[in-house]
Design a protein around this motif. Sequence first.
Motif, PDB file in Angstrom:
ATOM      1  N   SER A 298      11.068 -12.608  23.409  1.00  0.00           N
ATOM      2  CA  SER A 298      12.391 -13.237  23.341  1.00  0.00           C
ATOM      3  C   SER A 298      12.777 -13.653  21.933  1.00  0.00           C
ATOM      4  N   SER A 299      12.015 -13.255  20.929  1.00  0.00           N
ATOM      5  CA  SER A 299      12.319 -13.644  19.549  1.00  0.00           C
ATOM      6  C   SER A 299      12.581 -12.416  18.688  1.00  0.00           C
ATOM      7  N   TRP A 300      13.365 -12.634  17.637  1.00  0.00           N
ATOM      8  CA  TRP A 300      13.731 -11.577  16.704  1.00  0.00           C
ATOM      9  C   TRP A 300      13.312 -11.990  15.294  1.00  0.00           C
ATOM     10  N   SER A 301      12.783 -11.035  14.530  1.00  0.00           N
ATOM     11  CA  SER A 301      12.340 -11.317  13.167  1.00  0.00           C
ATOM     12  C   SER A 301      12.788 -10.193  12.237  1.00  0.00           C
ATOM     13  N   LEU A 302      12.728 -10.457  10.937  1.00  0.00           N
ATOM     14  CA  LEU A 302      13.123  -9.484   9.917  1.00  0.00           C
ATOM     15  C   LEU A 302      11.891  -8.842   9.307  1.00  0.00           C
ATOM     16  N   ARG A 303      11.970  -7.522   9.089  1.00  0.00           N
ATOM     17  CA  ARG A 303      10.898  -6.767   8.447  1.00  0.00           C
ATOM     18  C   ARG A 303      11.497  -5.850   7.390  1.00  0.00           C
ATOM     19  N   SER A 322      14.754 -17.269  18.265  1.00  0.00           N
ATOM     20  CA  SER A 322      14.440 -17.122  19.692  1.00  0.00           C
ATOM     21  C   SER A 322      15.634 -17.477  20.564  1.00  0.00           C
ATOM     22  N   GLY A 323      15.590 -16.996  21.822  1.00  0.00           N
ATOM     23  CA  GLY A 323      16.595 -17.367  22.812  1.00  0.00           C
ATOM     24  C   GLY A 323      17.949 -16.742  22.599  1.00  0.00           C
ATOM     25  N   VAL A 334      22.075 -16.110  -3.224  1.00  0.00           N
ATOM     26  CA  VAL A 334      21.495 -15.947  -4.556  1.00  0.00           C
ATOM     27  C   VAL A 334      20.063 -16.471  -4.623  1.00  0.00           C
ATOM     28  N   ASP A 335      19.698 -17.389  -3.704  1.00  0.00           N
ATOM     29  CA  ASP A 335      18.330 -17.917  -3.722  1.00  0.00           C
ATOM     30  C   ASP A 335      17.392 -17.144  -2.798  1.00  0.00           C
ATOM     31  N   GLY A 336      17.865 -16.020  -2.228  1.00  0.00           N
ATOM     32  CA  GLY A 336      16.992 -15.176  -1.413  1.00  0.00           C
ATOM     33  C   GLY A 336      16.955 -15.524   0.059  1.00  0.00           C
ATOM     34  N   SER A 337      17.776 -16.470   0.493  1.00  0.00           N
ATOM     35  CA  SER A 337      17.829 -16.828   1.908  1.00  0.00           C
ATOM     36  C   SER A 337      18.688 -15.823   2.669  1.00  0.00           C
ATOM     37  N   ALA A 338      18.255 -15.496   3.882  1.00  0.00           N
ATOM     38  CA  ALA A 338      19.020 -14.559   4.705  1.00  0.00           C
ATOM     39  C   ALA A 338      20.057 -15.310   5.529  1.00  0.00           C
ATOM     40  N   ARG A 339      21.186 -14.661   5.753  1.00  0.00           N
ATOM     41  CA  ARG A 339      22.225 -15.183   6.643  1.00  0.00           C
ATOM     42  C   ARG A 339      22.386 -14.203   7.802  1.00  0.00           C
ATOM     43  N   VAL A 340      22.226 -14.700   9.019  1.00  0.00           N
ATOM     44  CA  VAL A 340      22.310 -13.833  10.190  1.00  0.00           C
ATOM     45  C   VAL A 340      23.277 -14.418  11.217  1.00  0.00           C
ATOM     46  N   VAL A 341      23.845 -13.529  12.032  1.00  0.00           N
ATOM     47  CA  VAL A 341      24.613 -13.934  13.211  1.00  0.00           C
ATOM     48  C   VAL A 341      23.657 -13.903  14.394  1.00  0.00           C
ATOM     49  N   ALA A 342      23.586 -14.997  15.137  1.00  0.00           N
ATOM     50  CA  ALA A 342      22.768 -15.062  16.351  1.00  0.00           C
ATOM     51  C   ALA A 342      23.706 -15.049  17.545  1.00  0.00           C
ATOM     52  N   TYR A 343      23.491 -14.099  18.441  1.00  0.00           N
ATOM     53  CA  TYR A 343      24.332 -13.951  19.630  1.00  0.00           C
ATOM     54  C   TYR A 343      23.668 -14.669  20.800  1.00  0.00           C
ATOM     55  N   ALA A 351      19.427 -12.584  32.575  1.00  0.00           N
ATOM     56  CA  ALA A 351      18.533 -13.486  31.839  1.00  0.00           C
ATOM     57  C   ALA A 351      17.462 -12.738  31.060  1.00  0.00           C
ATOM     58  N   ALA A 352      17.159 -11.512  31.461  1.00  0.00           N
ATOM     59  CA  ALA A 352      16.018 -10.798  30.885  1.00  0.00           C
ATOM     60  C   ALA A 352      16.415 -10.031  29.626  1.00  0.00           C
ATOM     61  N   PHE A 353      16.888 -10.740  28.585  1.00  0.00           N
ATOM     62  CA  PHE A 353      17.184 -10.074  27.331  1.00  0.00           C
ATOM     63  C   PHE A 353      15.915  -9.801  26.528  1.00  0.00           C
TER      64      PHE A 353
END
Length: 464
Positions: A298-303, A322-323, A334-343, A351-353
């Motif tokens: 149920s969790s998503w990560s960056l690679r 997660s979730g 500029v400081d290397g932080s990622a910006r993401v949209v979480a749906y 429920a079973a995503f």
Amino acid sequence: MTARLRESLHTAAADVPVYPVYDRALATARRSRRRTRLAAVAALVLVALVGAVLPLAGAPAVDPAAGAEAALPDRVGVPPFGSLHATDRPRPGPASVIFTGQAPRLMYGNEGSIIAVVGADADRYRIIKGEIEAQAGEDTVLSPDGRRVAFRSVGYTRPRVEIVDLVTGRSRTVASGVSGTVMVEPAGWSPDGRALVVRDTVPANPERSAYRQVLSIIWLDDDRRTRLADDYEGNGSPVAFAPDGARLAFQTGRTVSVADLDGRRLSSFTLAPETELAGKGAWSTDGQTLTVTRRDGSSWSLRRIDPATGRDLGAMDTPAVSGVTAIRLLGWTVDGSARVVAYQPAPHAPAAFDAPLEMDQRLAYGNVGTVRVLALARGANDPTTLLTAPKDVVAIDVSDDVIRSGRTRDASPPHGVGPRFWVWTILITVLVTGIAAYRCREGLALWLDNRHVRRARGQGEGSS
């Protein structure tokens, strides 16, 4: 003069109609006063109307330099009823955010979509009318500088993409260059905003039981077009430009391809299971690696992966999310932080995503309840929520300039009703009042005369 002649003259004079000099003069004066009063009333109404409309029609456009302090609002709200359109004056100027959804004020007509636009440095809300189930960030995209919005055009017999300039208020359309297309939609902007990638949907057989997609780049200055893929199966998959704008990556089914601006395929590789090209911000800031999202339960990560071979270069030191149904990578600060949209999943959605599911289904209107914009800082344990949205805001896009700056601001979305409501209210009131006054003009004139007579009698009695 004899008595007989005098008597004859008196008799003749008695037969001549008497001209009521006093009464006619009084009536003329009353008509003049009525006309003066009506003219004064009309002038007052006109002044009130101009006072209401002038700020909309005559205010100067927002200086594009206002985007220099562009920042991400910490929350957005649905546009008020009667909001100004993006082409109305005063112009909104560059935008920080656009969003779409299925909230009541984000839809119109037969399920048409309202594209909400939020100013770069303030809560200037505008709206654009788009096609059914428009998805900001997927088929409705904001230019890197926040100045232009590209979306599926409404009201044309042949499919087109429309581009609205938020600074000038002008719009233009881009026709499909693909024969037999049934739909054309924007997929992404080049970093300099000079080119737009479009996605055409074309029947794959005469029966139209299957369709294929064609991906092309259009240079907006001269309408030059370059074909990138003829059998593209993106289903809304993102198109990611390298920071220098010389290459772009796109996903076809399970395959990621990297091409140059002339359409030459530089590399192509298959993604690992449960892995997706991360989003429009998939390239690293130095252009050396690509970013993918991987789902683990149920969790998503960056690679990171190698753009030439697709080799997995390992997980990034950013927190997992997660979730959620999915995440999309908007870009890097500029400081290397990622910006993401979480749906966020809708309450009534399956429920079973955490089970395998196509990305277009994960992002579908019925499966998303709302969205958030998160910061995934290097070395952090948990994501940081930067922007929240009301229920049924299901898609969002943020300008690259805002993402890169990393700036955020406290927001106060507008409430109540918008300026267009008041303009139409005043116009309707003026029209109804004018029609009523014209139809009742004789009674109104009589009432004014009677009122004048009563006033004159009152003054006469007072003086005696």
